[in-house]
Design an enzyme around this catalytic site. Structure first.
Site, PDB file in Angstrom:
ATOM      1  N   GLU A 151     -10.257 -16.445  18.554  1.00  0.00           N
ATOM      2  CA  GLU A 151      -9.854 -17.839  18.388  1.00  0.00           C
ATOM      3  C   GLU A 151     -11.100 -18.725  18.307  1.00  0.00           C
ATOM      4  O   GLU A 151     -12.065 -18.497  19.007  1.00  0.00           O
ATOM      5  CB  GLU A 151      -9.010 -18.224  19.614  1.00  0.00           C
ATOM      6  CG  GLU A 151      -8.477 -19.606  19.599  1.00  0.00           C
ATOM      7  CD  GLU A 151      -7.728 -19.882  18.328  1.00  0.00           C
ATOM      8  OE1 GLU A 151      -6.747 -19.193  18.058  1.00  0.00           O
ATOM      9  OE2 GLU A 151      -8.139 -20.804  17.596  1.00  0.00           O
ATOM     10  N   PHE A 152     -11.040 -19.765  17.465  1.00  0.00           N
ATOM     11  CA  PHE A 152     -12.213 -20.630  17.317  1.00  0.00           C
ATOM     12  C   PHE A 152     -11.909 -22.097  17.627  1.00  0.00           C
ATOM     13  O   PHE A 152     -12.636 -22.982  17.196  1.00  0.00           O
ATOM     14  CB  PHE A 152     -12.799 -20.485  15.902  1.00  0.00           C
ATOM     15  CG  PHE A 152     -13.211 -19.071  15.604  1.00  0.00           C
ATOM     16  CD1 PHE A 152     -14.412 -18.576  16.079  1.00  0.00           C
ATOM     17  CD2 PHE A 152     -12.374 -18.229  14.891  1.00  0.00           C
ATOM     18  CE1 PHE A 152     -14.785 -17.255  15.846  1.00  0.00           C
ATOM     19  CE2 PHE A 152     -12.739 -16.907  14.643  1.00  0.00           C
ATOM     20  CZ  PHE A 152     -13.944 -16.421  15.120  1.00  0.00           C
ATOM     21  N   LEU A 153     -10.819 -22.345  18.340  1.00  0.00           N
ATOM     22  CA  LEU A 153     -10.499 -23.752  18.623  1.00  0.00           C
ATOM     23  C   LEU A 153     -11.382 -24.301  19.742  1.00  0.00           C
ATOM     24  O   LEU A 153     -11.825 -23.566  20.624  1.00  0.00           O
ATOM     25  CB  LEU A 153      -9.023 -23.916  18.986  1.00  0.00           C
ATOM     26  CG  LEU A 153      -8.429 -23.162  20.165  1.00  0.00           C
ATOM     27  CD1 LEU A 153      -8.664 -23.891  21.470  1.00  0.00           C
ATOM     28  CD2 LEU A 153      -6.933 -22.996  19.945  1.00  0.00           C
ATOM     29  N   LYS A 204     -16.690 -13.346  17.181  1.00  0.00           N
ATOM     30  CA  LYS A 204     -16.413 -14.372  18.191  1.00  0.00           C
ATOM     31  C   LYS A 204     -17.632 -14.621  19.083  1.00  0.00           C
ATOM     32  O   LYS A 204     -18.084 -15.760  19.259  1.00  0.00           O
ATOM     33  CB  LYS A 204     -15.211 -13.921  19.032  1.00  0.00           C
ATOM     34  CG  LYS A 204     -14.956 -14.757  20.254  1.00  0.00           C
ATOM     35  CD  LYS A 204     -14.484 -16.139  19.907  1.00  0.00           C
ATOM     36  CE  LYS A 204     -14.432 -17.002  21.137  1.00  0.00           C
ATOM     37  NZ  LYS A 204     -13.690 -18.214  20.983  1.00  0.00           N
ATOM     38  N   PHE A 249     -23.792 -29.756  16.199  1.00  0.00           N
ATOM     39  CA  PHE A 249     -24.389 -29.060  17.346  1.00  0.00           C
ATOM     40  C   PHE A 249     -25.891 -29.261  17.439  1.00  0.00           C
ATOM     41  O   PHE A 249     -26.629 -28.380  17.847  1.00  0.00           O
ATOM     42  CB  PHE A 249     -23.971 -27.579  17.372  1.00  0.00           C
ATOM     43  CG  PHE A 249     -22.579 -27.424  17.909  1.00  0.00           C
ATOM     44  CD1 PHE A 249     -21.492 -27.875  17.172  1.00  0.00           C
ATOM     45  CD2 PHE A 249     -22.346 -26.915  19.164  1.00  0.00           C
ATOM     46  CE1 PHE A 249     -20.208 -27.814  17.682  1.00  0.00           C
ATOM     47  CE2 PHE A 249     -21.067 -26.843  19.689  1.00  0.00           C
ATOM     48  CZ  PHE A 249     -19.993 -27.295  18.939  1.00  0.00           C
ATOM     49  N   GLY A 257     -21.579 -26.937  28.637  1.00  0.00           N
ATOM     50  CA  GLY A 257     -20.746 -26.448  29.736  1.00  0.00           C
ATOM     51  C   GLY A 257     -19.469 -25.879  29.159  1.00  0.00           C
ATOM     52  O   GLY A 257     -19.433 -25.458  28.001  1.00  0.00           O
ATOM     53  N   CYS A 260     -16.457 -21.500  27.833  1.00  0.00           N
ATOM     54  CA  CYS A 260     -16.775 -20.503  26.796  1.00  0.00           C
ATOM     55  C   CYS A 260     -18.263 -20.200  26.661  1.00  0.00           C
ATOM     56  O   CYS A 260     -18.679 -19.064  26.876  1.00  0.00           O
ATOM     57  CB  CYS A 260     -16.207 -20.975  25.463  1.00  0.00           C
ATOM     58  SG  CYS A 260     -14.450 -21.315  25.576  1.00  0.00           S
ATOM     59  N   LYS A 320     -17.081 -32.137  28.356  1.00  0.00           N
ATOM     60  CA  LYS A 320     -17.241 -32.881  27.101  1.00  0.00           C
ATOM     61  C   LYS A 320     -16.096 -33.882  27.016  1.00  0.00           C
ATOM     62  O   LYS A 320     -15.130 -33.782  27.792  1.00  0.00           O
ATOM     63  CB  LYS A 320     -17.254 -31.946  25.896  1.00  0.00           C
ATOM     64  CG  LYS A 320     -15.937 -31.235  25.634  1.00  0.00           C
ATOM     65  CD  LYS A 320     -16.055 -30.456  24.345  1.00  0.00           C
ATOM     66  CE  LYS A 320     -14.729 -30.019  23.830  1.00  0.00           C
ATOM     67  NZ  LYS A 320     -14.801 -29.346  22.548  1.00  0.00           N
ATOM     68  N   ARG A 327     -14.862 -27.098  34.040  1.00  0.00           N
ATOM     69  CA  ARG A 327     -15.512 -25.801  34.229  1.00  0.00           C
ATOM     70  C   ARG A 327     -16.935 -25.822  33.666  1.00  0.00           C
ATOM     71  O   ARG A 327     -17.147 -26.202  32.529  1.00  0.00           O
ATOM     72  CB  ARG A 327     -14.679 -24.695  33.570  1.00  0.00           C
ATOM     73  CG  ARG A 327     -13.471 -24.337  34.415  1.00  0.00           C
ATOM     74  CD  ARG A 327     -12.604 -23.318  33.740  1.00  0.00           C
ATOM     75  NE  ARG A 327     -11.882 -23.881  32.609  1.00  0.00           N
ATOM     76  CZ  ARG A 327     -11.111 -23.163  31.799  1.00  0.00           C
ATOM     77  NH1 ARG A 327     -10.975 -21.877  31.992  1.00  0.00           N
ATOM     78  NH2 ARG A 327     -10.470 -23.747  30.800  1.00  0.00           N
TER      79      ARG A 327
HETATM   80  C1  UGA Z   1     -16.361 -23.602  22.059  1.00  0.00           C
HETATM   81  C2  UGA Z   1     -16.542 -23.378  20.548  1.00  0.00           C
HETATM   82  O1  UGA Z   1     -17.067 -24.553  19.948  1.00  0.00           O
HETATM   83  C3  UGA Z   1     -15.205 -23.006  19.891  1.00  0.00           C
HETATM   84  O2  UGA Z   1     -15.417 -22.704  18.519  1.00  0.00           O
HETATM   85  C4  UGA Z   1     -14.640 -21.767  20.604  1.00  0.00           C
HETATM   86  O3  UGA Z   1     -13.388 -21.380  20.053  1.00  0.00           O
HETATM   87  C5  UGA Z   1     -14.457 -22.094  22.078  1.00  0.00           C
HETATM   88  O4  UGA Z   1     -15.750 -22.437  22.637  1.00  0.00           O
HETATM   89  C6  UGA Z   1     -13.893 -20.869  22.768  1.00  0.00           C
HETATM   90  O5  UGA Z   1     -14.579 -19.827  22.786  1.00  0.00           O
HETATM   91  O6  UGA Z   1     -12.741 -20.880  23.195  1.00  0.00           O
HETATM   92  P1  UGA Z   1     -15.545 -25.644  23.594  1.00  0.00           P
HETATM   93  O7  UGA Z   1     -16.105 -24.856  24.733  1.00  0.00           O
HETATM   94  O8  UGA Z   1     -14.176 -26.204  23.711  1.00  0.00           O
HETATM   95  O9  UGA Z   1     -15.534 -24.741  22.250  1.00  0.00           O
HETATM   96  O10 UGA Z   1     -16.499 -26.893  23.343  1.00  0.00           O
HETATM   97  P2  UGA Z   1     -17.687 -27.310  22.364  1.00  0.00           P
HETATM   98  O11 UGA Z   1     -17.282 -28.477  21.577  1.00  0.00           O
HETATM   99  O12 UGA Z   1     -18.215 -26.157  21.618  1.00  0.00           O
HETATM  100  O13 UGA Z   1     -18.778 -27.813  23.410  1.00  0.00           O
HETATM  101  C7  UGA Z   1     -19.345 -26.952  24.384  1.00  0.00           C
HETATM  102  C8  UGA Z   1     -20.429 -27.667  25.138  1.00  0.00           C
HETATM  103  O14 UGA Z   1     -21.562 -27.907  24.311  1.00  0.00           O
HETATM  104  C9  UGA Z   1     -20.035 -29.040  25.700  1.00  0.00           C
HETATM  105  O15 UGA Z   1     -20.499 -29.153  27.031  1.00  0.00           O
HETATM  106  C10 UGA Z   1     -20.752 -30.041  24.804  1.00  0.00           C
HETATM  107  O16 UGA Z   1     -21.085 -31.238  25.468  1.00  0.00           O
HETATM  108  C11 UGA Z   1     -22.006 -29.248  24.452  1.00  0.00           C
HETATM  109  N1  UGA Z   1     -22.630 -29.689  23.181  1.00  0.00           N
HETATM  110  C12 UGA Z   1     -21.965 -29.527  22.001  1.00  0.00           C
HETATM  111  C13 UGA Z   1     -23.903 -30.255  23.208  1.00  0.00           C
HETATM  112  O17 UGA Z   1     -24.534 -30.387  24.268  1.00  0.00           O
HETATM  113  N2  UGA Z   1     -24.472 -30.615  22.011  1.00  0.00           N
HETATM  114  C14 UGA Z   1     -23.841 -30.470  20.828  1.00  0.00           C
HETATM  115  O18 UGA Z   1     -24.452 -30.836  19.780  1.00  0.00           O
HETATM  116  C15 UGA Z   1     -22.558 -29.916  20.819  1.00  0.00           C
END
Ligand code: UGA
Length: 428
Positions: A151-153, A204, A249, A257, A260, A320, A327
């Site tokens: 899954e990639f959501l 993944k 990103f 955080g 994932c 976020k 978590r």
């Molecule tokens: C992540 C992946 O982006 C999804 O594609 C994947 O499906 C999911 O894990 C999973 O394995 O279930 P998620 O953990 O919901 O999704 O959140 P992200 O939007 O990826 O952000 C993760 C962290 O990175 C957050 O703490 C966010 O603040 C941080 N982040 C993100 C940054 O510090 N800088 C960025 O440019 C982007």
């Protein structure tokens, strides 16, 4: 198609609701009776945009049902999507206890030929092991076919990500299973990547770990920017025009955080080392992220000697924006540190308060009113870039705070808009 979804966590619930929306008949199974009761009544226990509305629509249409009676659900199933958690063990490896528990229930109860779709994030090789396990433990001599379908959501945009996903990865070498999976997802109109199970599992991990690496890379560069007088926002923008790099990103801050990236980076690093290989890039991403979490507080310590008896406003706590999930949120170790130092901490978060209370109980103050958090504060820390925080003007900090001293871990404001306050951010 009749579909059973095992596990109503983030991925399971969103998947179940989305599949019901495109016309499948979905039964979601979970062992948590309270949660199942809430879901039956149309209440979503997590904060996720649009999910509750879609759930209620499909409950009304009788396209989705919730049950704790896994025996019955599995005994009638032909396709089960497994979405149970695979948390981190202390050594960094993935804990597959929930997955094997669900597999046992499936092996014992399934009566008809059945496709088992593994959507949980699992170490490479797990789908093969699950298939062996199911085939040798089947009570009813059933032919099981296991498919890996990661899954990639993302949290906060989970519904949109499901309907507009970039790809659907299907790991199977069975033609029959492949055709069923394509039939399941065809109405999402997304590109399919069909491969073997191990490659699907690796897609993944490699995707999540690459994104984590990208964040740690930009944070590393941000730290150097501070030393050499460059501005990370301009640097990231300048890089982003190169479509081999892209704009996403590259947001510097106090680290990633969530449930994932921290877990999946450690799990892949652990898995590689089990095979005698050191994944140096991922190791570096993990180390940079661990240090980055304390970047802001270290900066603050160069300006404030002691936090004891200071009123500290914390704006944003979730890992976020768009989610109530705490978590691995960088805010947690930082708030803990401030408490230990003797600060009086007031946290504003628009939706995270209930989860925060489980971590901090009465050790901090909570508010959903930003102005209350800022009133008479000696210092302010920003840990999550909620829109409500990003729209604040420097005049608000100036008017409300005892001393307008702001440490922004998510670069919410342009530097020239904060010239009348003491403002510190990341990489600028
Ligand atoms: C992540 C992946 O982006 C999804 O594609 C994947 O499906 C999911 O894990 C999973 O394995 O279930 P998620 O953990 O919901 O999704 O959140 P992200 O939007 O990826 O952000 C993760 C962290 O990175 C957050 O703490 C966010 O603040 C941080 N982040 C993100 C940054 O510090 N800088 C960025 O440019 C982007």
């Amino acid at each position: 198609m009749n579909v059973v979804v095992a596990g109503t966590g983030y991925v399971g619930l969103v998947t179940g609701v989305a599949l019901s929306e495109i016309g499948h008949n979905v039964t979601c199974v979970d062992i948590d009776e309270k949660k199942i009761e809430q879901l039956r009544n149309g209440i979503v226990p997590i904060y996720e945009k649009d999910l509750e509305m879609l759930l209620n629509d499909n409950l009304m249409r009788n396209k989705i049902a919730f049950t704790t009676n896994y025996k019955r659900a599995y005994s009638e199933a032909n396709l089960i999507i497994v979405c149970v958690p695979t948390p981190e063990r202390e050594d960094g490896s993935a804990n597959l206890d929930y997955l094997f528990k669900a597999s046992k229930q499936i092996a014992v109860n399934v009566k008809n030929e059945c496709i088992i779709v593994i959507k949980s994030t699992v170490p490479i090789g797990t789908s093969n092991k699950i298939e062996d396990y199911l085939r040798s433990n089947s009570m009813n001599n059933v032919k099981f076919e296991v498919v890996s379908n990661p899954e990639f959501l993302s949290q906060g945009s989970a519904v949109r990500d499901t309907f507009k996903a970039t790809r659907i990865v299907i790991g199977t070498e069975s033609e029959e299973a492949k055709d069923k999976m394509i039939a399941l997802y065809k109405d999402f109109h997304q590109p399919f990547v069909i491969t073997n199970r191990s490659s699907a599992e690796m897609i993944k991990y490699a995707s999540n770990d690459f994104l984590a690496l990208k964040i740690s890379f930009i944070n590393d560069i941000a730290n150097v920017c501070e030393l050499v007088g460059a501005n990370i926002d301009d640097v990231a923008k300048g890089m982003s025009y190169d479509d081999r790099i892209g704009p996403k990103f590259l947001q510097a801050g106090i680290g990633y955080g969530g449930s994932c990236f921290p877990k999946d980076t450690k799990a892949l690093h652990w898995l590689a080392s089990e095979h005698g290989y050191e994944l140096k890039t991922i190791k570096a991403a993990i180390e940079v992220n661990e240090n980055q979490r304390f970047k802001l507080i270290k900066k603050a310590k160069t300006i404030i000697n002691r936090f004891k008896n200071l009123n500290v406003a914390v704006l944003g706590a979730t890992f976020k924006p768009g989610t109530d999930d705490l978590r691995e949120a960088p805010s947690i170790p930082n708030i803990k540190y401030l408490i230990e130092e003797g600060a009086t901490v007031t946290v504003y978060d628009p939706v995270g308060t209930n989860n925060l209370k489980e971590v901090f109980a009465n050790k901090i103050r909570y508010t959903t009113d930003i102005e209350k958090a800022l009133k008479d504060a000696d210092v302010c820390f920003i840990f999550t870039e909620w829109e409500e925080i990003k729209v604040l003007k420097q005049a608000v900090f100036k008017k409300l705070m005892k001393r307008p001293l702001i440490f922004d871990g998510r670069n919410c404001y342009k530097l020239n808009k904060m010239s009348d306050v003491e403002y510190y951010s990341i990489g600028r």
